[in-house]
Design an enzyme around this catalytic site. Sequence first.
Site, PDB file in Angstrom:
ATOM      1  N   GLN A 109      -4.614  -1.864   9.524  1.00  0.00           N
ATOM      2  CA  GLN A 109      -4.613  -3.162   8.804  1.00  0.00           C
ATOM      3  C   GLN A 109      -5.374  -4.505   9.742  1.00  0.00           C
ATOM      4  O   GLN A 109      -4.830  -4.363  11.080  1.00  0.00           O
ATOM      5  CB  GLN A 109      -3.207  -3.688   8.541  1.00  0.00           C
ATOM      6  N   LYS A 160       0.683  -1.199   0.252  1.00  0.00           N
ATOM      7  CA  LYS A 160       0.186  -0.086  -0.031  1.00  0.00           C
ATOM      8  C   LYS A 160       0.884   1.337  -0.051  1.00  0.00           C
ATOM      9  O   LYS A 160       0.703   2.208  -0.704  1.00  0.00           O
ATOM     10  CB  LYS A 160      -0.769   0.084   1.259  1.00  0.00           C
ATOM     11  N   ASP A 173     -10.866   2.713   4.020  1.00  0.00           N
ATOM     12  CA  ASP A 173     -11.237   1.291   4.032  1.00  0.00           C
ATOM     13  C   ASP A 173     -12.727   1.158   4.049  1.00  0.00           C
ATOM     14  O   ASP A 173     -13.272   0.074   3.526  1.00  0.00           O
ATOM     15  CB  ASP A 173     -10.624   0.687   5.139  1.00  0.00           C
TER      16      ASP A 173
HETATM   17  N1  GUN Z   1      -6.940  -7.192   5.945  1.00  0.00           N
HETATM   18  C1  GUN Z   1      -7.589  -7.945   4.931  1.00  0.00           C
HETATM   19  N2  GUN Z   1      -7.983  -7.042   4.015  1.00  0.00           N
HETATM   20  C2  GUN Z   1      -7.857  -5.785   4.587  1.00  0.00           C
HETATM   21  C3  GUN Z   1      -8.336  -4.539   4.046  1.00  0.00           C
HETATM   22  O1  GUN Z   1      -9.012  -4.357   2.899  1.00  0.00           O
HETATM   23  N3  GUN Z   1      -8.139  -3.448   4.619  1.00  0.00           N
HETATM   24  C4  GUN Z   1      -7.473  -3.727   6.089  1.00  0.00           C
HETATM   25  N4  GUN Z   1      -7.373  -2.562   6.759  1.00  0.00           N
HETATM   26  N5  GUN Z   1      -7.127  -4.761   6.520  1.00  0.00           N
HETATM   27  C5  GUN Z   1      -7.400  -5.747   5.673  1.00  0.00           C
END
Ligand code: GUN
Length: 293
Positions: free
Chosen positions: A96, A52, A119
């Site tokens: 995350q 990211k 998100d």
């Molecule tokens: N863990 C798995 N997928 C995601 C996501 O799209 N965002 C976040 N923050 N954590 C994740």
Amino acid sequence: MLVLDGKIASAAVKASLLQKTDALKAAGKRTPHLAAILVGNNGASETYVASKVKNCDETGFGSSLIRFDNDVTEADLLAKIHALNEDKNVDGILVQLPLPKHIHDEKIIEAIHPNKDVDGFHPMNIGRMVQGMDTFIPATPYGVLLMLEYFKIETKGKHVVVIGRSNIVGRPMSILLSGDRPQGNASVTLCHRNTPKEETIKLAQQADILVVAVGIPNFVSAEMIKPGAVIIDVGITRVEDATAKKGFRIKGDVNYEAAIAKASAVTPVPGGVGLMTIAGLLMNTMKAYEGKF
Ligand code: GUN
């Protein structure tokens, strides 16, 4: 058979975002900034967050990676989120997942200001999404929509079967694809762990578009694929493999060989939906910057 290549589709999204950030820089303006919080040292989470941050760099976005040890208190994590909520130079905040067991995910997600919730996990944004209002769409379902749009896959009037009902993927995906929106207007069936497997198989066989997000490698076998179907594989599971350089391989939820033999279009794993998730996140971060909702 069309390979729904996430590299190609995400590159198109990123190119359009880069154009915007180049224009912002040329005008002497600040560019969007994403703050990512990573707790502990889960290998997969480390990889996702690093990716990211790298993608932010590539599109001219700023980013900060904020790390906490696994034993961080909920209070310390909340304090950091509150500080980021107040920080005018931070447009998007993501924490995350998964978080350690002693931290309540819901409390953390609700602490993020809804206007910075890139998100799209905050209950207010989920509510807006359910009602078809403009909002941040959770990054993975958003990435799937961007993929369908890029490859011009018609969803209107189609029967979509979604397997998996997680808050992050399956449930929002089912709501979006059934909504009155571009890449929507489908009839959607949602299967989950309590759907008898033989029922899931029968329903999958009727799917014009099959979206699978269960995290079980090879969950979808040849018999579950309708000839000519579009297969969207959201699974990303690390499977130990001593012959692989890193000691593991990434596996999707779908038997890829079966899918390419029977389907009309398939997302590869890796190189499919995973890359689109990041495209969705970047789009949301630009949206947060522009303050468009
Ligand atoms: N863990 C798995 N997928 C995601 C996501 O799209 N965002 C976040 N923050 N954590 C994740």
